[in-house]
Scaffold this active site. Structure first.
Site, PDB file in Angstrom:
ATOM      1  N   ASN A 132      39.327  37.873  47.781  1.00  0.00           N
ATOM      2  CA  ASN A 132      38.319  37.518  46.784  1.00  0.00           C
ATOM      3  C   ASN A 132      37.089  36.955  47.509  1.00  0.00           C
ATOM      4  OD1 ASN A 132      36.781  35.802  45.039  1.00  0.00           O
ATOM      5  ND2 ASN A 132      38.412  35.953  43.530  1.00  0.00           N
ATOM      6  N   HIS A 150      33.280  33.356  46.883  1.00  0.00           N
ATOM      7  CA  HIS A 150      32.680  32.160  47.473  1.00  0.00           C
ATOM      8  C   HIS A 150      31.646  32.454  48.555  1.00  0.00           C
ATOM      9  CE1 HIS A 150      34.695  29.673  44.781  1.00  0.00           C
ATOM     10  NE2 HIS A 150      35.898  30.039  45.175  1.00  0.00           N
ATOM     11  N   HIS A 208      34.820  38.328  40.932  1.00  0.00           N
ATOM     12  CA  HIS A 208      34.822  37.855  39.532  1.00  0.00           C
ATOM     13  C   HIS A 208      33.370  37.776  39.053  1.00  0.00           C
ATOM     14  CE1 HIS A 208      36.243  34.412  36.598  1.00  0.00           C
ATOM     15  NE2 HIS A 208      35.615  35.389  35.974  1.00  0.00           N
ATOM     16  N   ARG A 218      31.275  36.468  36.535  1.00  0.00           N
ATOM     17  CA  ARG A 218      31.380  35.488  35.452  1.00  0.00           C
ATOM     18  C   ARG A 218      30.223  35.655  34.491  1.00  0.00           C
ATOM     19  NH1 ARG A 218      35.018  30.901  36.848  1.00  0.00           N
ATOM     20  NH2 ARG A 218      34.253  30.043  34.906  1.00  0.00           N
ATOM     21  N   ARG A 265      27.449  32.674  38.091  1.00  0.00           N
ATOM     22  CA  ARG A 265      27.251  31.573  39.034  1.00  0.00           C
ATOM     23  C   ARG A 265      27.436  31.993  40.495  1.00  0.00           C
ATOM     24  NH1 ARG A 265      32.421  27.741  37.747  1.00  0.00           N
ATOM     25  NH2 ARG A 265      31.561  27.883  35.653  1.00  0.00           N
ATOM     26  N   GLU A 278      37.485  41.053  38.403  1.00  0.00           N
ATOM     27  CA  GLU A 278      37.989  39.980  37.521  1.00  0.00           C
ATOM     28  C   GLU A 278      36.931  39.706  36.474  1.00  0.00           C
ATOM     29  OE1 GLU A 278      38.898  36.237  39.274  1.00  0.00           O
ATOM     30  OE2 GLU A 278      40.312  37.128  40.657  1.00  0.00           O
ATOM     31  N   THR A 338      36.696  26.324  38.514  1.00  0.00           N
ATOM     32  CA  THR A 338      37.259  27.642  38.810  1.00  0.00           C
ATOM     33  C   THR A 338      38.186  27.982  37.641  1.00  0.00           C
ATOM     34  OG1 THR A 338      38.561  28.950  40.393  1.00  0.00           O
ATOM     35  CG2 THR A 338      39.140  26.631  40.191  1.00  0.00           C
ATOM     36  N   THR A 339      38.800  29.181  37.668  1.00  0.00           N
ATOM     37  CA  THR A 339      39.683  29.564  36.569  1.00  0.00           C
ATOM     38  C   THR A 339      40.816  28.533  36.461  1.00  0.00           C
ATOM     39  OG1 THR A 339      39.228  31.806  37.278  1.00  0.00           O
ATOM     40  CG2 THR A 339      40.921  31.529  35.597  1.00  0.00           C
ATOM     41  N   GLU A 350      49.097  39.152  36.722  1.00  0.00           N
ATOM     42  CA  GLU A 350      48.889  38.359  37.934  1.00  0.00           C
ATOM     43  C   GLU A 350      49.399  36.965  37.616  1.00  0.00           C
ATOM     44  OE1 GLU A 350      45.131  38.550  40.055  1.00  0.00           O
ATOM     45  OE2 GLU A 350      45.329  36.455  40.657  1.00  0.00           O
ATOM     46  N   HIS A 402      45.732  32.440  43.110  1.00  0.00           N
ATOM     47  CA  HIS A 402      45.058  31.183  42.801  1.00  0.00           C
ATOM     48  C   HIS A 402      45.638  30.031  43.614  1.00  0.00           C
ATOM     49  CE1 HIS A 402      42.431  28.418  40.792  1.00  0.00           C
ATOM     50  NE2 HIS A 402      41.836  29.467  40.250  1.00  0.00           N
ATOM     51  N   GLY A 458      41.154  33.888  47.701  1.00  0.00           N
ATOM     52  CA  GLY A 458      39.730  33.717  47.979  1.00  0.00           C
ATOM     53  C   GLY A 458      39.397  32.487  48.793  1.00  0.00           C
TER      54      GLY A 458
HETATM   55  N1  PXP Z   1      43.206  35.246  40.992  1.00  0.00           N
HETATM   56  C1  PXP Z   1      42.424  34.917  39.936  1.00  0.00           C
HETATM   57  C2  PXP Z   1      42.731  35.541  38.614  1.00  0.00           C
HETATM   58  C3  PXP Z   1      41.327  34.046  40.083  1.00  0.00           C
HETATM   59  O1  PXP Z   1      40.558  33.745  39.017  1.00  0.00           O
HETATM   60  C4  PXP Z   1      41.046  33.521  41.361  1.00  0.00           C
HETATM   61  C5  PXP Z   1      39.852  32.630  41.555  1.00  0.00           C
HETATM   62  O2  PXP Z   1      38.695  33.337  41.326  1.00  0.00           O
HETATM   63  C6  PXP Z   1      41.884  33.898  42.428  1.00  0.00           C
HETATM   64  C7  PXP Z   1      42.962  34.736  42.212  1.00  0.00           C
HETATM   65  C8  PXP Z   1      41.648  33.390  43.805  1.00  0.00           C
HETATM   66  O3  PXP Z   1      41.889  32.017  43.845  1.00  0.00           O
HETATM   67  P1  PXP Z   1      41.557  31.197  45.135  1.00  0.00           P
HETATM   68  O4  PXP Z   1      40.079  31.270  45.354  1.00  0.00           O
HETATM   69  O5  PXP Z   1      42.046  29.810  44.819  1.00  0.00           O
HETATM   70  O6  PXP Z   1      42.320  31.843  46.268  1.00  0.00           O
END
Ligand code: PXP
Length: 245
Positions: free
Chosen positions: A7, A10, A43, A45, A49, A70, A100-101, A151, A191, A213
């Site tokens: 991901n 960032h 993602h 959004r 952002r 996403e 974040t989510t 997921e 996540h 990510g």
């Molecule tokens: N999966 C989903 C559905 C997410 O929303 C996110 C964060 O954008 C991630 C995975 C990745 O999470 P992290 O950045 O904590 O690795």
């Protein structure tokens, strides 16, 4: 084979901190693929952002592995997905005020809306993954609306501060994955996964893809993107230690 979706949100977060053109998430995606990423996740959004519309358009043309978009289940995002045609879409809950989510989708309570979006996207050949907590009712509802993937939200497992809670949360993920597979769903997870907590999740039987990510991008700032991705692949096989390089 277990795959790694990197991901790159960032990278865009750093760019947007100055509303400039660097660092470019497109370059990050290329380097992630060179480092062994099996997929790229971004993602888009509602508040834009981090990832911008321009980013996903160019990613669609340049990603050589697969692109996981996403997004929230809104009309605007469905329109974008239908025209972009990512390799798959992950539906996530979205609130403007969150950092974040936070938490998985409430499928069971929004069955008709989520089901309509899944049908639209899958009807156009875009497989849908639903980001949910490892909860029996959510898994059942996901199977009922015939999503291809779920997921599993690993955030609570990742944030556990003591071993007992971590083990309990891990057991939920493992049980959830097996329940999902038994009703025909394919299973991804993500996540909060890091180099230090990823291995147990990577070892869950039937797990297909981990979307990671923040931990990779944080490490990439210090050691470079290719190395950070290579090391996450090692961590997923239980072969990472800080001295590997
Ligand atoms: N999966 C989903 C559905 C997410 O929303 C996110 C964060 O954008 C991630 C995975 C990745 O999470 P992290 O950045 O904590 O690795």
């Amino acid at each position: 084979m277990l795959t790694l979706g990197v991901n790159i949100d960032h990278v865009a977060t750093i760019r947007q901190a100055r509303r400039t053109v660097e660092p470019d998430p497109i370059a990050a995606a290329v380097l992630a693929e060179l480092g062994g990423a099996n997929g790229i996740t971004a993602h888009l959004r509602e508040d834009r952002r981090h990832i911008q519309d321009r980013d996903i358009r160019i990613l669609r043309e340049t990603v050589r592995t697969h692109l996981n978009l996403e997004m929230a289940a809104t009309d605007e995002m469905v329109r974008i997905a239908l025209s972009l045609k990512p390799d798959y879409v992950t539906l996530v809950p979205e609130r403007r005020e969150e950092i974040t989510t936070e938490g998985g989708l409430e499928i069971a309570g929004n069955l008709s809306r989520i089901s309509e979006v899944v049908e639209k996207l899958q009807g156009e050949g875009i497989p849908v993954s639903l980001f949910i907590d490892a909860d029996e009712a959510q898994i059942e509802a996901s199977a009922k609306i015939k999503a291809k993937f779920i997921e599993l939200h690993t955030g609570t497992y990742a944030n556990a501060t003591d071993e007992t809670t971590r083990e309990k949360e891990f057991a939920k993920l493992d049980r959830g994955a097996q329940q999902a597979i038994s009703v025909g769903l394919r299973v991804n997870a993500g996540h909060g996964l890091t180099y230090w907590n990823v291995y147990p999740v990577a070892s869950i039987t039937g797990m297909e893809e981990l979307n990671i990510g923040h931990s990779i991008i944080s490490r990439a700032v210090l050691v470079g993107m290719e190395r950070a991705v290579r090391e996450m692949n090692l961590a997923m096989r239980g072969e990472f230690s800080s001295s590997n390089s």
